[in-house]
Motif scaffolding. Structure first.
Motif, mmCIF file in Angstrom:
data_model
loop_
_atom_site.group_PDB
_atom_site.id
_atom_site.type_symbol
_atom_site.label_atom_id
_atom_site.label_comp_id
_atom_site.label_asym_id
_atom_site.label_seq_id
_atom_site.Cartn_x
_atom_site.Cartn_y
_atom_site.Cartn_z
ATOM 1 N N MET A 93 -8.115 7.664 2.122
ATOM 2 C CA MET A 93 -7.434 6.770 1.171
ATOM 3 C C MET A 93 -6.337 7.385 0.158
ATOM 4 O O MET A 93 -5.441 6.626 -0.064
ATOM 5 C CB MET A 93 -8.676 6.118 0.336
ATOM 6 C CG MET A 93 -8.241 5.120 -0.801
ATOM 7 S SD MET A 93 -8.053 6.168 -2.380
ATOM 8 C CE MET A 93 -9.765 7.005 -2.751
ATOM 9 N N ILE A 94 -6.617 8.632 -0.360
ATOM 10 C CA ILE A 94 -5.702 9.189 -1.469
ATOM 11 C C ILE A 94 -4.192 9.427 -0.792
ATOM 12 O O ILE A 94 -3.462 9.016 -1.170
ATOM 13 C CB ILE A 94 -6.390 10.492 -1.948
ATOM 14 C CG1 ILE A 94 -7.547 10.217 -2.629
ATOM 15 C CG2 ILE A 94 -5.348 11.249 -2.799
ATOM 16 C CD1 ILE A 94 -8.419 11.517 -3.213
ATOM 17 N N GLU A 95 -4.418 9.791 0.531
ATOM 18 C CA GLU A 95 -3.337 10.052 1.466
ATOM 19 C C GLU A 95 -2.349 8.701 1.433
ATOM 20 O O GLU A 95 -1.276 8.820 1.580
ATOM 21 C CB GLU A 95 -3.758 10.655 3.003
ATOM 22 C CG GLU A 95 -2.568 11.602 3.440
ATOM 23 C CD GLU A 95 -1.747 12.286 2.599
ATOM 24 O OE1 GLU A 95 -2.269 12.956 1.576
ATOM 25 O OE2 GLU A 95 -0.761 11.915 2.476
ATOM 26 N N ARG A 96 -3.121 7.543 1.700
ATOM 27 C CA ARG A 96 -2.448 6.402 1.986
ATOM 28 C C ARG A 96 -1.656 5.813 0.494
ATOM 29 O O ARG A 96 -0.642 5.317 0.507
ATOM 30 C CB ARG A 96 -3.505 5.177 2.112
ATOM 31 C CG ARG A 96 -3.511 5.036 3.897
ATOM 32 C CD ARG A 96 -4.453 3.926 4.212
ATOM 33 N NE ARG A 96 -5.909 4.222 3.918
ATOM 34 C CZ ARG A 96 -6.663 3.388 3.304
ATOM 35 N NH1 ARG A 96 -6.484 2.338 2.959
ATOM 36 N NH2 ARG A 96 -8.110 3.865 3.033
ATOM 37 N N ILE A 97 -2.328 6.354 -0.526
ATOM 38 C CA ILE A 97 -1.656 6.138 -1.750
ATOM 39 C C ILE A 97 -0.508 7.002 -2.069
ATOM 40 O O ILE A 97 0.585 6.541 -2.295
ATOM 41 C CB ILE A 97 -2.474 6.386 -3.005
ATOM 42 C CG1 ILE A 97 -3.825 5.456 -2.975
ATOM 43 C CG2 ILE A 97 -1.885 6.445 -4.513
ATOM 44 C CD1 ILE A 97 -4.818 5.667 -4.329
ATOM 45 N N ARG A 98 -0.741 8.314 -1.507
ATOM 46 C CA ARG A 98 0.365 9.211 -1.510
ATOM 47 C C ARG A 98 1.542 9.106 -0.802
ATOM 48 O O ARG A 98 2.778 9.195 -1.370
ATOM 49 C CB ARG A 98 -0.260 10.726 -1.238
ATOM 50 C CG ARG A 98 0.411 11.727 -2.271
ATOM 51 C CD ARG A 98 0.081 13.198 -1.723
ATOM 52 N NE ARG A 98 -1.382 13.409 -1.913
ATOM 53 C CZ ARG A 98 -2.161 13.782 -3.143
ATOM 54 N NH1 ARG A 98 -1.265 13.650 -4.259
ATOM 55 N NH2 ARG A 98 -3.357 13.823 -3.234
ATOM 56 N N SER A 99 1.233 8.367 0.304
ATOM 57 C CA SER A 99 2.279 8.140 1.262
ATOM 58 C C SER A 99 3.120 6.886 1.035
ATOM 59 O O SER A 99 4.227 6.389 1.487
ATOM 60 C CB SER A 99 1.886 8.094 2.585
ATOM 61 O OG SER A 99 1.080 7.025 2.858
ATOM 62 N N GLY A 100 2.389 5.967 -0.108
ATOM 63 C CA GLY A 100 2.902 4.820 -0.068
ATOM 64 C C GLY A 100 2.476 3.492 0.785
ATOM 65 O O GLY A 100 2.674 2.218 0.447
ATOM 66 N N THR A 101 1.480 3.964 1.761
ATOM 67 C CA THR A 101 1.121 2.685 2.557
ATOM 68 C C THR A 101 0.017 1.934 1.680
ATOM 69 O O THR A 101 0.041 0.716 1.921
ATOM 70 C CB THR A 101 0.177 3.430 3.725
ATOM 71 O OG1 THR A 101 0.643 4.862 4.056
ATOM 72 C CG2 THR A 101 0.027 2.399 4.790
ATOM 73 N N LEU A 102 -0.460 2.722 0.754
ATOM 74 C CA LEU A 102 -1.407 1.770 -0.151
ATOM 75 C C LEU A 102 -0.772 1.931 -1.620
ATOM 76 O O LEU A 102 -0.774 2.825 -2.318
ATOM 77 C CB LEU A 102 -2.908 2.218 -0.126
ATOM 78 C CG LEU A 102 -3.928 1.878 -1.191
ATOM 79 C CD1 LEU A 102 -4.070 0.351 -1.082
ATOM 80 C CD2 LEU A 102 -5.284 2.592 -1.078
ATOM 81 N N ALA A 103 -0.274 0.523 -2.062
ATOM 82 C CA ALA A 103 0.669 0.537 -3.198
ATOM 83 C C ALA A 103 -0.152 -0.333 -4.107
ATOM 84 O O ALA A 103 -0.969 -1.237 -3.953
ATOM 85 C CB ALA A 103 1.783 -0.436 -2.980
ATOM 86 N N LEU A 104 -0.552 0.632 -5.039
ATOM 87 C CA LEU A 104 -1.309 0.221 -6.381
ATOM 88 C C LEU A 104 -0.475 0.103 -7.890
ATOM 89 O O LEU A 104 -0.593 0.831 -8.583
ATOM 90 C CB LEU A 104 -2.501 0.965 -6.735
ATOM 91 C CG LEU A 104 -3.466 0.999 -5.387
ATOM 92 C CD1 LEU A 104 -4.606 2.124 -5.621
ATOM 93 C CD2 LEU A 104 -4.242 -0.373 -5.226
ATOM 94 N N PRO A 105 0.670 -0.733 -7.669
ATOM 95 C CA PRO A 105 1.250 -0.719 -8.838
ATOM 96 C C PRO A 105 0.820 -1.463 -10.235
ATOM 97 O O PRO A 105 -0.141 -2.188 -9.963
ATOM 98 C CB PRO A 105 2.559 -1.607 -8.664
ATOM 99 C CG PRO A 105 2.165 -2.581 -7.477
ATOM 100 C CD PRO A 105 1.072 -1.722 -6.850
ATOM 101 N N LEU A 106 1.305 -0.958 -11.334
ATOM 102 C CA LEU A 106 0.540 -1.580 -12.560
ATOM 103 C C LEU A 106 1.117 -2.847 -12.976
ATOM 104 O O LEU A 106 2.317 -3.050 -12.527
ATOM 105 C CB LEU A 106 0.707 -0.446 -13.788
ATOM 106 C CG LEU A 106 0.159 0.769 -13.808
ATOM 107 C CD1 LEU A 106 0.408 1.472 -14.984
ATOM 108 C CD2 LEU A 106 -1.254 0.400 -13.856
#
Ligand code: RBF
Length: 350
Positions: free
Chosen positions: A337-350
Motif C-alpha cells: 500500500m505504501i509503495e502505491r502511495i510512493r509511486s503515485g498509483t494511490l493518490a491521496l491529495p489534500l
C-alpha cells in the motif's frame, strides 16, 4: 568663533562618531553576510512530551549550527526558543510580544492554528518574517508555510490499524479507535477521515470510535477513554494526544490491544504494543527550510505541501521491533500500500 572647549573636544567627538560609524559598518557587514543572525522559535505548547515540537527545535538548531560552521568568520546564528504553554488563549499575546521585541530576523513555529494568529500579528508588524511548519497560509509576502499531507499519514495509520484488527479477533466489531487531544479543523477534516479511509481500504465495514481528551497532557483521561473503547471492542487505536498518549498506550498494554503511533517512531515506547508508526520528518523540514532562509533562497509568500513522495511523511517499516511485532503477511500488505502511495498509483491529495 568656536567656543574653546567645544573646539578642544571636536577631535574626540569626531573620533567617537567615527568609531560609532565603524561599529555600524561592522554590524552591517555581519548582517549582510548572515541575514538571519537571530532566530526565534515559538513552541505552541510545551516541548517535553510533544516530539513534533522537539523535532522543530532540533531542526532549527541543526540548520543554525551548519550555517554558522560554514561561515566561521561571521557571528554565529543565534536560536532562542520560547514555549507558549498549554493555554492556547495566551499564544497570540505571547507571539505578539515576541514579535514586538524586534529581536528576531525570523520567527519559526509549527501548528495548524498559527497561520491565523500570524496573520493578525503580521498586520501589526509587517516587516517581521515568519516560517511556519504544519500550517498553511498563502500570499503573505513575509510568511512561508509548509504543511504535511496528513491524509496520507492517517491513511497509513488506519490501514495498519484495520490489518491488525482483522488478524486479532474475528468476533470483535470492525471498529478502530482514535483518541485525540482536541478537535480542530485538520483533525476533523483530514486526520479522522483519513484514518477511517485507510481502515475501510482493508474492509469497507470499518467504523471509528473517536474520543476527545480535552487537552494535550492528561494521560489518566486518555487511559480511561482508551480502556472504555477497548471494552467496547476496539482492538487497535491511534493515539493523537501529545503527552497524554502515555495513558492510551498503558491501557492498551493492560487490555491486550495495540496502538498506532503518530508523528514519531513509537515502537520502542512499549515494545510489542505499538504496531505502527506513521511519522512526519519535521526535523528535516525545519532544517531544510531554515537553511534555505539563512542562505537567502527561501521564497516567502508561498505555501508548500509535503507528503510521502517528497519524503516528509512516512510509515516506519525497518524498525526491528515493528518486524517482531507485526507478522510478515501484514507487513507485506502494508508495504505494498505504501509503495502505491510512493509511486503515485494511490493518490491521496489534500
Ligand atoms: N501536538 C503535540 O504533540 N502537543 C501539543 O501540545 C499540541 N498542541 C496543539 C494545539 C493545537 C491548537 C493544535 C491545532 C495542534 C496541536 N498539536 C500538538 C498538534 C501538532 O501541532 C501537530 O499538528 C501534530 O502533532 C501533527 O500530527
Amino acid at each position: 568663533m568656536k567656543h574653546p572647549v567645544t573646539a578642544a573636544l571636536a577631535p574626540i567627538a569626531a573620533a567617537a562618531a567615527l568609531s560609532l560609524f565603524s561599529a555600524c559598518v561592522k554590524r552591517d557587514a555581519q548582517t549582510n553576510s548572515s541575514p538571519g543572525t537571530s532566530i526565534g522559535v515559538f513552541v505552541p505548547g510545551v516541548m517535553s512530551g510533544s516530539p513534533v515540537y522537539e523535532m522543530l527545535v532540533e531542526g532549527v538548531r541543526a540548520a543554525a549550527d551548519r550555517y554558522s560552521a560554514a561561515h566561521a568568520g561571521t557571528a554565529p546564528v543565534e536560536v532562542i526558543v520560547i514555549e507558549g504553554g498549554y493555554n492556547q488563549a495566551e499564544w497570540e499575546t505571547k507571539l505578539t510580544a515576541m514579535t514586538a521585541s524586534r529581536s528576531y530576523d525570523l520567527i519559526v513555529s509549527s501548528n495548524p492554528s498559527l497561520p491565523d494568529i500570524v496573520s493578525h500579528i503580521s498586520a501589526q508588524f509587517p516587516d517581521q518574517y515568519f516560517l511556519l511548519l504544519d500550517g498553511q497560509l498563502e500570499g503573505n509576502p513575509h510568511v512561508y508555510t509548509l504543511r504535511y499531507n496528513q491524509r496520507e499519514q492517517s491513511y497509513m495509520a488506519g490501514y495498519m490499524a484495520a490489518l491488525v484488527s482483522e488478524a486479532a479477533d474475528r468476533a470483535s466489531p470492525r471498529r478502530v479507535g482514535l483518541v485525540a487531544a482536541q478537535e480542530y479543523p485538520v483533525m476533523n477534516n483530514v486526520i479522522l477521515p483519513g484514518f477511517l479511509e485507510g481502515a475501510r481500504a482493508v474492509h469497507s465495514g470499518y467504523t471509528v470510535d473517536f474520543r476527545i481528551v480535552g487537552n494535550w497532557y492528561d494521560a489518566a483521561k486518555a487511559g480511561e477513554l482508551a480502556a472504555d473503547m477497548i471494552q467496547g471492542g476496539v482492538r487497535v487505536l491511534l493515539c493523537r494526544a501529545g503527552g497524554a498518549n502515555e495513558g492510551g498506550i498503558r491501557a492498551a498494554d493492560e487490555a491486550g490491544a495495540r496502538v498506532i503511533w503518530f508523528d514519531t517512531n513509537g515502537y520502542g515506547i512499549r515494545p510489542g504494543i505499538v504496531a505502527g508508526s506513521s511519522v512526519l520528518h519535521q526535523n528535516q523540514a525545519a532544517y531544510t527550510q531554515v537553511l534555505r532562509y539563512l542562505e537567502g533562497t527561501l521564497t516567502f509568500g508561498i505555501a508548500e505541501t509535503m507528503g510521502v513522495r517528497e519524503g516528509y511523511v512516512d510509515f516506519i517499516q525497518d524498525d526491528p521491533v515493528y518486524i517482531e511485532t507485526v507478522s510478515p503477511e501484514l507487513r507485506e500488505q502494508q508495504a505494498s500500500m505504501i509503495e502505491r502511495i510512493r509511486s503515485g498509483t494511490l493518490a491521496l491529495p489534500l
